[in-house]
Scaffold this motif. Sequence first.
Motif, PDB file in Angstrom:
ATOM      1  N   TRP A  31       0.830  -1.205   0.000  1.00  0.00           N
ATOM      2  CA  TRP A  31       0.000   0.000   0.000  1.00  0.00           C
ATOM      3  C   TRP A  31       0.864   1.256   0.000  1.00  0.00           C
ATOM      4  N   GLU A  83      -7.181  -5.257  -3.095  1.00  0.00           N
ATOM      5  CA  GLU A  83      -8.334  -5.586  -2.273  1.00  0.00           C
ATOM      6  C   GLU A  83      -8.905  -6.959  -2.605  1.00  0.00           C
ATOM      7  N   ARG A  84      -9.025  -7.280  -3.893  1.00  0.00           N
ATOM      8  CA  ARG A  84      -9.666  -8.521  -4.312  1.00  0.00           C
ATOM      9  C   ARG A  84      -8.707  -9.591  -4.812  1.00  0.00           C
TER      10      ARG A  84
END
Length: 93
Positions: A31, A83-84
């Motif tokens: 991130w 995220e996925r």
Amino acid sequence: MFEAIMQVGLIIFSISLALCVWRALKGPTLWDRVVALDSFGLNLIGFIGIIMILQSTNAFAEVVLVLGILAFVSSVALAKFLERGVVIDRDSH
């Protein structure tokens, strides 16, 4: 005076670009790297904007627009991937 302020702005943007590259390479998490690359794109847009003002030209306007679009799309794609785990959802109908 105006040119001196613009030169100082270019120096500040150069330092900021170098710090973004350092964080993108050294960032402890993925991130942090995504945010650093997004910040790099935005700082580069500002850097080119100051160069356009100093040179009194619109020659780089298209470059700024393309960089802005690429920075936005890449940030969204990377955030969705992180995220996925996938960028493009393929339904198996």
